[in-house]
Design a protein around this motif. Structure first.
Motif, PDB file in Angstrom:
ATOM      1  N   ILE A   1      -5.498   2.229  -6.014  1.00  0.00           N
ATOM      2  CA  ILE A   1      -4.804   1.216  -5.002  1.00  0.00           C
ATOM      3  C   ILE A   1      -5.605  -0.088  -5.077  1.00  0.00           C
ATOM      4  O   ILE A   1      -5.203  -1.289  -5.032  1.00  0.00           O
ATOM      5  N   GLU A   2      -7.100  -0.058  -4.997  1.00  0.00           N
ATOM      6  CA  GLU A   2      -7.978  -0.975  -5.225  1.00  0.00           C
ATOM      7  C   GLU A   2      -7.883  -2.037  -6.486  1.00  0.00           C
ATOM      8  O   GLU A   2      -7.635  -3.118  -6.255  1.00  0.00           O
ATOM      9  N   THR A   3      -7.629  -1.306  -7.616  1.00  0.00           N
ATOM     10  CA  THR A   3      -7.400  -1.938  -8.720  1.00  0.00           C
ATOM     11  C   THR A   3      -5.985  -2.741  -8.800  1.00  0.00           C
ATOM     12  O   THR A   3      -6.000  -3.785  -9.386  1.00  0.00           O
ATOM     13  N   CYS A   4      -5.096  -1.888  -8.462  1.00  0.00           N
ATOM     14  CA  CYS A   4      -3.836  -2.597  -8.477  1.00  0.00           C
ATOM     15  C   CYS A   4      -3.762  -3.732  -7.487  1.00  0.00           C
ATOM     16  O   CYS A   4      -3.079  -4.866  -7.866  1.00  0.00           O
ATOM     17  N   GLN A   5      -4.489  -3.804  -6.294  1.00  0.00           N
ATOM     18  CA  GLN A   5      -4.109  -4.901  -5.299  1.00  0.00           C
ATOM     19  C   GLN A   5      -4.995  -6.124  -5.915  1.00  0.00           C
ATOM     20  O   GLN A   5      -4.778  -7.210  -5.400  1.00  0.00           O
ATOM     21  N   LYS A   6      -5.906  -5.829  -6.711  1.00  0.00           N
ATOM     22  CA  LYS A   6      -6.716  -6.968  -7.332  1.00  0.00           C
ATOM     23  C   LYS A   6      -6.143  -7.354  -8.624  1.00  0.00           C
ATOM     24  O   LYS A   6      -6.430  -8.275  -9.155  1.00  0.00           O
TER      25      LYS A   6
ATOM     26  N   ARG B   1       0.815   4.167  -2.931  1.00  0.00           N
ATOM     27  CA  ARG B   1       0.525   5.649  -2.843  1.00  0.00           C
ATOM     28  C   ARG B   1       1.732   6.258  -3.237  1.00  0.00           C
ATOM     29  O   ARG B   1       1.337   7.367  -3.671  1.00  0.00           O
TER      30      ARG B   1
ATOM     31  N   ARG C   1     -13.275   3.187 -13.171  1.00  0.00           N
ATOM     32  CA  ARG C   1     -14.373   2.312 -12.838  1.00  0.00           C
ATOM     33  C   ARG C   1     -15.459   3.312 -13.069  1.00  0.00           C
ATOM     34  O   ARG C   1     -16.625   2.503 -13.788  1.00  0.00           O
TER      35      ARG C   1
ATOM     36  N   ASP D   1      -8.141   5.860  -4.281  1.00  0.00           N
ATOM     37  CA  ASP D   1      -8.666   4.672  -3.988  1.00  0.00           C
ATOM     38  C   ASP D   1      -8.868   3.799  -5.424  1.00  0.00           C
ATOM     39  O   ASP D   1      -8.749   2.369  -4.990  1.00  0.00           O
ATOM     40  N   GLU D   2      -9.239   4.218  -6.286  1.00  0.00           N
ATOM     41  CA  GLU D   2      -9.556   3.306  -7.460  1.00  0.00           C
ATOM     42  C   GLU D   2      -8.243   2.808  -7.994  1.00  0.00           C
ATOM     43  O   GLU D   2      -7.910   1.554  -8.235  1.00  0.00           O
TER      44      GLU D   2
ATOM     45  N   THR E   1       0.969  -1.132  -0.002  1.00  0.00           N
ATOM     46  CA  THR E   1      -0.041   0.013  -0.026  1.00  0.00           C
ATOM     47  C   THR E   1       0.967   1.310  -0.015  1.00  0.00           C
ATOM     48  O   THR E   1       0.586   2.143  -0.727  1.00  0.00           O
TER      49      THR E   1
END
Length: 245
Positions: A225-230, A157, A213, A222-223, A153
């Motif tokens: 970090i969330e997309t990268c982690q998935k 960032r 999205r 938020d988009e 994370t």
């Protein structure tokens, strides 16, 4: 998210063996791939092994860094590593501050086959947290710690901050295109396999297709970090930061 040193995707076809992505372990060898670390260590070697600061020497410098104990608490570096980094930093920058021209010189040395000017400018701005045109040793080493030894994370960032050129909390296609083009320019046009002129555009289009999205033309943190982690392909590419940092 980033091309490799040859300008190609790190895993264009997805997972070949079906294995789950794992955070790469940082060894001393991989640490030495970092251009900024190599610059510092080379300076320390030239200075000689007998020049040891113990604690930071604060005389005759314009900016006096924080103590070792505080920096060790703020970073993932050991006390010995911080001492070595500071010796090289002070040798190259006696004032205690790094300016943008120094960054451009560093990256032109490590990427002589291309034009590193623009990328060095963007990278400098990412390290220059105070936006005052110079980087303190504290900011320098804290940024390196995040990039080389930070959590997933924390690295994401930092990457978002790099791509967010105007620091408005959003990444536009234009900003992503500027960063990607600067990386391709730095790597040079004579890499093998050759880099196509439309490669940065293709990277940016794939990036936004996955991350934007709500299709509003910008990517929030938020988009991002969330997309990268998935997305395991994007996460695997995070380790490639060490090729261009």
């Amino acid at each position: 998210m980033l091309p490799d040193a040859n300008g190609t995707d790190p895993n264009p076809g997805g997972k070949a063996d079906g294995s789950k992505w794992e955070r790469p372990r940082l060894t001393r060898k991989s640490l030495m791939k970092c251009c900024l670390v190599k610059w510092i260590i080379a300076s320390t070697t030239q200075q000689g092994p007998d020049s040891c600061d113990g604690e930071f020497e604060l005389s005759m410098v314009r900016h006096q860094p924080e103590g070792l104990d505080q920096l060790q608490a703020q970073t993932q570096f050991t006390r010995k590593e911080l001492q070595s980094l500071y010796r090289g930093f002070k040798n190259e920058c006696p004032s205690g501050l790094v300016d943008e021209e120094t960054f451009k010189t560093i990256y032109s040395q490590f990427f002589p086959q291309g034009d590193a000017t623009t990328y060095a400018h963007f990278l400098f701005n990412a390290f220059d947290m105070d936006r005052n045109g110079s980087i303190r040793f504290e900011d320098f080493v804290i940024g390196l710690s995040v990039l080389l030894r930070g959590s997933v994370t924390e690295k994401l960032r930092w990457a978002f901050n790099l791509y967010d050129i105007n620091k408005d909390g959003l990444i536009t296609k234009e900003e992503m295109m500027s960063i990607m083009t600067s990386i391709y320019d730095m790597m040079g046009r004579y890499t093998l396999p050759s880099v196509r002129d439309d490669s940065p555009y293709e990277h940016v289009e794939r990036f936004f297709q996955k991350m934007d999205r709500n299709r509003d033309g910008v990517v929030t943190i938020d988009e991002f970090i969330e997309t990268c982690q998935k997305d395991e392909n994007i996460m695997a590419s995070m380790q490639l930061f060490e090729n261009v940092i």
